[in-house]
Design a protein around this motif. Structure first.
Motif, short mmCIF file in Angstrom:
data_model
loop_
_atom_site.label_atom_id
_atom_site.label_comp_id
_atom_site.label_asym_id
_atom_site.label_seq_id
_atom_site.Cartn_x
_atom_site.Cartn_y
_atom_site.Cartn_z
N PRO A 68 0.84 -1.21 0.00
CA PRO A 68 0.00 0.00 0.00
C PRO A 68 0.86 1.25 0.00
CG PRO A 68 0.01 -1.04 2.16
CD PRO A 68 0.71 -1.98 1.25
N GLU A 69 0.32 2.33 -0.53
CA GLU A 69 1.08 3.57 -0.72
C GLU A 69 1.03 4.44 0.53
OE1 GLU A 69 1.10 7.50 -3.68
OE2 GLU A 69 -0.43 5.95 -3.88
N VAL A 70 2.15 5.06 0.84
CA VAL A 70 2.23 6.03 1.93
C VAL A 70 2.23 7.43 1.32
CG1 VAL A 70 3.60 6.91 3.86
CG2 VAL A 70 3.51 4.45 3.42
N LYS A 71 1.26 8.23 1.70
CA LYS A 71 1.16 9.59 1.17
C LYS A 71 1.87 10.55 2.11
CE LYS A 71 -3.22 8.63 -1.15
NZ LYS A 71 -4.65 9.03 -1.30
N GLU A 72 3.10 10.88 1.76
CA GLU A 72 3.95 11.65 2.66
C GLU A 72 3.49 13.09 2.83
OE1 GLU A 72 7.88 11.29 1.23
OE2 GLU A 72 8.04 9.13 1.61
N ASP A 73 2.76 13.63 1.88
CA ASP A 73 2.33 15.03 1.97
C ASP A 73 1.10 15.22 2.86
OD1 ASP A 73 4.38 15.74 0.28
OD2 ASP A 73 3.15 15.55 -1.54
N GLU A 74 0.42 14.12 3.19
CA GLU A 74 -0.79 14.20 4.01
C GLU A 74 -0.44 14.23 5.49
OE1 GLU A 74 -3.74 14.64 2.78
OE2 GLU A 74 -3.19 14.41 0.67
N LYS A 75 -1.39 14.71 6.29
CA LYS A 75 -1.17 14.77 7.74
C LYS A 75 -1.06 13.36 8.31
CE LYS A 75 -2.80 17.91 10.50
NZ LYS A 75 -3.64 18.78 11.36
N THR A 76 -0.16 13.20 9.25
CA THR A 76 0.11 11.90 9.88
C THR A 76 -0.46 11.87 11.29
OG1 THR A 76 2.13 11.56 8.59
CG2 THR A 76 1.91 10.30 10.63
N LEU A 77 -1.06 10.76 11.64
CA LEU A 77 -1.47 10.52 13.02
C LEU A 77 -0.37 9.70 13.68
CD1 LEU A 77 -3.64 10.76 15.24
CD2 LEU A 77 -4.54 8.55 14.46
N LEU A 78 0.31 10.30 14.66
CA LEU A 78 1.43 9.66 15.34
C LEU A 78 0.95 9.16 16.70
CD1 LEU A 78 4.48 9.04 15.13
CD2 LEU A 78 4.89 11.20 16.30
N ILE A 79 0.91 7.86 16.87
CA ILE A 79 0.49 7.24 18.14
C ILE A 79 1.75 6.85 18.91
CG2 ILE A 79 -0.85 5.40 19.20
CD1 ILE A 79 -2.44 5.20 16.59
N VAL A 80 1.97 7.48 20.05
CA VAL A 80 3.17 7.24 20.86
C VAL A 80 2.77 6.49 22.12
CG1 VAL A 80 5.23 8.28 21.86
CG2 VAL A 80 4.05 9.44 20.00
N ILE A 81 3.44 5.37 22.38
CA ILE A 81 3.03 4.47 23.46
C ILE A 81 4.09 4.40 24.55
CG2 ILE A 81 2.48 2.07 24.01
CD1 ILE A 81 1.31 1.79 21.22
N SER A 82 3.65 4.64 25.79
CA SER A 82 4.50 4.40 26.96
C SER A 82 3.59 3.82 28.05
CB SER A 82 5.20 5.67 27.41
OG SER A 82 4.28 6.61 27.92
N SER A 83 3.65 4.36 29.26
CA SER A 83 2.77 3.89 30.33
C SER A 83 2.65 4.99 31.38
CB SER A 83 3.31 2.60 30.97
OG SER A 83 4.44 2.89 31.77
N ASP A 84 2.03 4.65 32.51
CA ASP A 84 1.83 5.63 33.59
C ASP A 84 2.89 5.52 34.68
OD1 ASP A 84 -0.43 6.20 32.18
OD2 ASP A 84 -1.83 5.28 33.59
N LYS A 85 3.72 4.50 34.65
CA LYS A 85 4.62 4.21 35.76
C LYS A 85 6.03 4.72 35.48
CE LYS A 85 2.27 0.12 37.56
NZ LYS A 85 2.43 -1.30 37.93
N GLY A 86 6.73 5.04 36.58
CA GLY A 86 8.12 5.47 36.49
C GLY A 86 9.06 4.45 37.12
N LEU A 87 10.21 4.93 37.61
CA LEU A 87 11.24 4.09 38.23
C LEU A 87 11.72 3.00 37.28
CD1 LEU A 87 9.77 3.65 41.84
CD2 LEU A 87 11.53 5.26 41.09
N CYS A 88 11.87 3.37 36.01
CA CYS A 88 12.32 2.38 35.01
C CYS A 88 13.36 2.99 34.07
CB CYS A 88 11.14 1.82 34.24
SG CYS A 88 9.99 3.05 33.58
N GLY A 89 14.24 3.81 34.61
CA GLY A 89 15.32 4.36 33.81
C GLY A 89 14.85 5.39 32.80
N SER A 90 15.46 5.36 31.63
CA SER A 90 15.22 6.40 30.62
C SER A 90 14.23 5.95 29.55
CB SER A 90 16.55 6.76 29.95
OG SER A 90 17.10 5.63 29.29
N ILE A 91 13.45 4.92 29.81
CA ILE A 91 12.61 4.35 28.76
C ILE A 91 11.56 5.34 28.25
CG2 ILE A 91 10.97 3.30 30.40
CD1 ILE A 91 10.96 0.87 28.44
N HIS A 92 11.00 6.14 29.14
CA HIS A 92 9.99 7.11 28.71
C HIS A 92 10.61 8.31 28.00
CE1 HIS A 92 7.11 4.75 30.85
NE2 HIS A 92 7.60 5.03 32.04
N SER A 93 11.73 8.78 28.49
CA SER A 93 12.38 9.94 27.88
C SER A 93 12.91 9.60 26.48
CB SER A 93 13.51 10.45 28.77
OG SER A 93 14.49 9.45 28.99
#
Length: 285
Positions: A74-99
């Motif tokens: 399938p074709e990727v239309k680079e000129d169109e707006k992109t929906l960027l879904i970024v996944i992490s969690s609610d918890k800390g104390l796990c190093g630099s994984i979220h940053s």
């Protein structure tokens, strides 16, 4: 002269006692911290096996999606707006994984020249991206990442994301589990029903039912979210285990240092007391 010397020794003794009590309290505090971090490391180690099994199960379905997209192209239309879904969690104390995932997301936003809307899954990534791209965040989800993800949960998230409308390009960013000691921010694309319908390689498949492209696009989004969350969850548990292991080792080193300091200070206090007693006894002769 004798009175002045006694006063000086007394003041030195008070200072030593105060220092000794401070060291003792500090040492006790560090020992308590070591117990907590060691317990958290054990809990994370126990949960990691379960997280890895969930991750391996999700990879099977993702590989099927990946193979389908490679065949249909399938074709990727680079000129169109992109929906960027970024996944992490609610918890800390796990190093630099979220940053690290937040840093990778910012870099991707710059590459897209700001022509993007963001969906933040997890409070940690939402808080970090809000500092620089708050106006780009179209939707955010919290109370995720407490347990290994399941298809029912990600289907509900996918349904909510669908209410934002149709985007020609959708990308999912997540922390990919590499090994027990490493992870890396990664991304993959999810295609719309129109892109699948117009894919040049779709003719390789015999599809007789109606709305197959639409159904597959919806399933692919949910399946991709499941894979990304499972990878991110395993990466987070592994990172937390390593962070707590390092914290426990650092606490152990500090306990050794403070134990030596405590013993030396205690010996100094005893020596001052002996000097005080001997000086007092000598003055009576």
């Amino acid at each position: 002269m004798f009175r002045l010397g006694t006063s000086q020794v007394a003041r030195a003794g008070v200072r030593n006692y105060a220092t000794l009590r401070d060291i003792e309290m500090r040492l006790k505090s560090i020992k308590n911290i070591e117990k907590i971090t060691n317990t958290m490391k054990i809990v994370a180690s126990t949960r990691l096996n379960k997280a890895q099994r969930a991750m391996q199960a999700s990879r099977v379905f993702h590989e099927s999606d990946k193979e389908f997209f490679q065949n249909t192209e399938p074709e990727v239309k680079e000129d169109e707006k992109t929906l960027l879904i970024v996944i992490s969690s609610d918890k800390g104390l796990c190093g630099s994984i979220h940053s690290q995932i937040s840093k990778a997301a910012r870099k991707r936003i710059e590459e897209l020249k700001g022509n993007v809307d963001i969906v933040a899954i997890g409070d940690k990534v939402k808080a970090q991206l809000s500092r620089t791209h708050a106006e780009k965040i179209a939707m955010a989800f919290s109370n995720v990442g407490k347990e290994e993800p399941n298809f029912h949960e990600v289907s509900a998230i996918a349904d909510e994301i669908a209410t934002l409308g149709k985007y020609e390009n959708t990308e999912i960013m997540y922390n990919k589990f590499v090994s027990g000691v490493s992870f890396e921010p990664s991304k993959f694309s999810v295609f719309t029903a129109d892109a699948i319908e117009k894919a040049p390689g779709l003719s390789k498949y015999e599809l007789e039912a109606e709305n197959v492209s639409e159904d597959f696009a919806e399933f692919s989004l949910a399946n991709s979210l499941l894979t990304a969350q499972a990878e991110g969850y395993a990466s987070e548990i592994s990172a937390r285990r390593n962070a707590m292991d390092n914290a426990s080792k650092n606490a152990g080193d500090m306990i050794n240092s403070y134990s030596i300091l405590y013993n030396r200070t205690r010996q100094a206090v005893i020596t001052n007391e002996l000097v005080d007693i001997i000086t007092g006894a000598s003055s009576l002769d």
